[in-house]
Design an enzyme around this catalytic site. Structure first.
Site, PDB file in Angstrom:
ATOM      1  N   SER A  95     101.976 -21.456-110.215  1.00  0.00           N
ATOM      2  CA  SER A  95     101.871 -20.963-111.595  1.00  0.00           C
ATOM      3  C   SER A  95     101.598 -19.464-111.621  1.00  0.00           C
ATOM      4  O   SER A  95     101.035 -18.893-110.688  1.00  0.00           O
ATOM      5  CB  SER A  95     100.751 -21.692-112.337  1.00  0.00           C
ATOM      6  OG  SER A  95     100.973 -23.084-112.352  1.00  0.00           O
TER       7      SER A  95
HETATM    8  N1  SAH Z   1      98.595 -26.238-109.634  1.00  0.00           N
HETATM    9  C1  SAH Z   1      99.802 -25.839-108.919  1.00  0.00           C
HETATM   10  C2  SAH Z   1     100.995 -25.784-109.838  1.00  0.00           C
HETATM   11  C3  SAH Z   1     102.174 -26.437-109.210  1.00  0.00           C
HETATM   12  S1  SAH Z   1     103.559 -26.781-110.242  1.00  0.00           S
HETATM   13  C4  SAH Z   1      99.579 -24.537-108.186  1.00  0.00           C
HETATM   14  O1  SAH Z   1      98.539 -23.897-108.375  1.00  0.00           O
HETATM   15  O2  SAH Z   1     100.427 -24.146-107.379  1.00  0.00           O
HETATM   16  C5  SAH Z   1     103.271 -28.444-110.735  1.00  0.00           C
HETATM   17  C6  SAH Z   1     103.116 -29.469-109.653  1.00  0.00           C
HETATM   18  O3  SAH Z   1     102.956 -30.733-110.296  1.00  0.00           O
HETATM   19  C7  SAH Z   1     104.298 -29.634-108.701  1.00  0.00           C
HETATM   20  O4  SAH Z   1     103.851 -29.489-107.388  1.00  0.00           O
HETATM   21  C8  SAH Z   1     104.799 -31.051-108.977  1.00  0.00           C
HETATM   22  O5  SAH Z   1     105.307 -31.711-107.815  1.00  0.00           O
HETATM   23  C9  SAH Z   1     103.538 -31.715-109.487  1.00  0.00           C
HETATM   24  N2  SAH Z   1     103.751 -32.909-110.316  1.00  0.00           N
HETATM   25  C10 SAH Z   1     104.689 -33.145-111.265  1.00  0.00           C
HETATM   26  N3  SAH Z   1     104.545 -34.362-111.797  1.00  0.00           N
HETATM   27  C11 SAH Z   1     103.461 -34.929-111.193  1.00  0.00           C
HETATM   28  C12 SAH Z   1     102.805 -36.206-111.297  1.00  0.00           C
HETATM   29  N4  SAH Z   1     103.224 -37.153-112.135  1.00  0.00           N
HETATM   30  N5  SAH Z   1     101.743 -36.439-110.497  1.00  0.00           N
HETATM   31  C13 SAH Z   1     101.295 -35.502-109.616  1.00  0.00           C
HETATM   32  N6  SAH Z   1     101.876 -34.287-109.466  1.00  0.00           N
HETATM   33  C14 SAH Z   1     102.946 -34.002-110.246  1.00  0.00           C
END
Ligand code: SAH
Length: 217
Positions: free
Chosen positions: A65
């Site tokens: 993000s």
């Molecule tokens: N908090 C992260 C943001 C990553 S983007 C950071 O600081 O880098 C969002 C993430 O959510 C992705 O890695 C994606 O695989 C995950 N994601 C999407 N749907 C999800 C679900 N149902 N359960 C768990 N993770 C999920």
């Protein structure tokens, strides 16, 4: 592990000043972001972008993000020391590191196996030991609930009932709600076991919250 040099620290200081100028006022959040080397969470080819206020790809169609977004969500979450916190979407692990710096008891869940494994090994190498879970965050972690805070870091079409159920009374959940064209940052405060108050806090764009788990691509 990569090095955190004076150059990185200088670039990070500038980035945090930029985030502050964009309206983040919580000194604890700014302090945590100053301490965590964001470049550790990015592929080396993206190193020079680690300290610009932008989201970047981390593989598997996912992103780390934007720093402003991490700061904004964390500020809105208003964590207190030793709060039990659930993060949905571990991704790179950056947001998890910021939460750990704030002294919470963190549970983090990721549905993409490689990202789960990468984030786990990196965070542990950095000395952060949250409780890591591979699974579908839509369902939360009922066995560990209730949570004082829940942060969802992917765009949800609607607020999952399971997550509201797993929020403690008096707890706060921060979740971007919308479709692939954009989401509205939504704060859900649990007023009683049956009532919530929802408020909206501006527009953002996240990768989508997906159902089920993904073992490999
Ligand atoms: N908090 C992260 C943001 C990553 S983007 C950071 O600081 O880098 C969002 C993430 O959510 C992705 O890695 C994606 O695989 C995950 N994601 C999407 N749907 C999800 C679900 N149902 N359960 C768990 N993770 C999920």
């Amino acid at each position: 592990m990569q090095q955190d040099t004076y150059k990185h620290k200088g670039l990070r200081k500038r980035l945090i000043e930029e985030i502050e100028s964009k309206g983040i006022t919580d000194k604890q959040v700014l302090g945590a972001m100053l301490r965590v080397p964001r470049h550790f969470f990015m592929e080396s080819s993206f190193l020079k972008f680690a300290y610009s206020d932008q989201a970047f790809p981390i593989g598997y169609g996912q992103t780390i993000s934007q720093p402003f977004t991490v700061a904004f969500q964390t500020q809105l979450l208003q964590v207190e020391h030793m709060n039990k916190v659930l993060e949905v979407g571990t991704g790179s692990g950056y947001q998890a590191a910021i939460l750990m710096e704030l002294g919470v008891r963190l549970f983090t869940i990721e549905r993409q196996r490689e990202l789960y494994l990468n984030a786990k090994s990196l965070l542990e190498e950095m000395g952060y030991h949250p409780s890591f879970h591979f699974g579908d965050g839509y369902k939360g972690l009922p066995g560990y609930s209730p949570f004082d805070r829940i942060i969802v870091t992917a765009g949800a079409p609607t607020i999952p009932d399971e997550l509201v159920d797993q929020l403690a009374v008096g707890g706060r959940m921060v979740i971007p709600v919308g479709d692939e064209n954009g989401q509205v940052m939504t704060l859900v405060e649990k007023i009683s076991s049956t009532e919530v108050r929802k408020t909206t806090h501006g527009n953002f764009i996240f990768v989508p919250l997906l159902k089920g788990v993904e073992k490999s691509k």
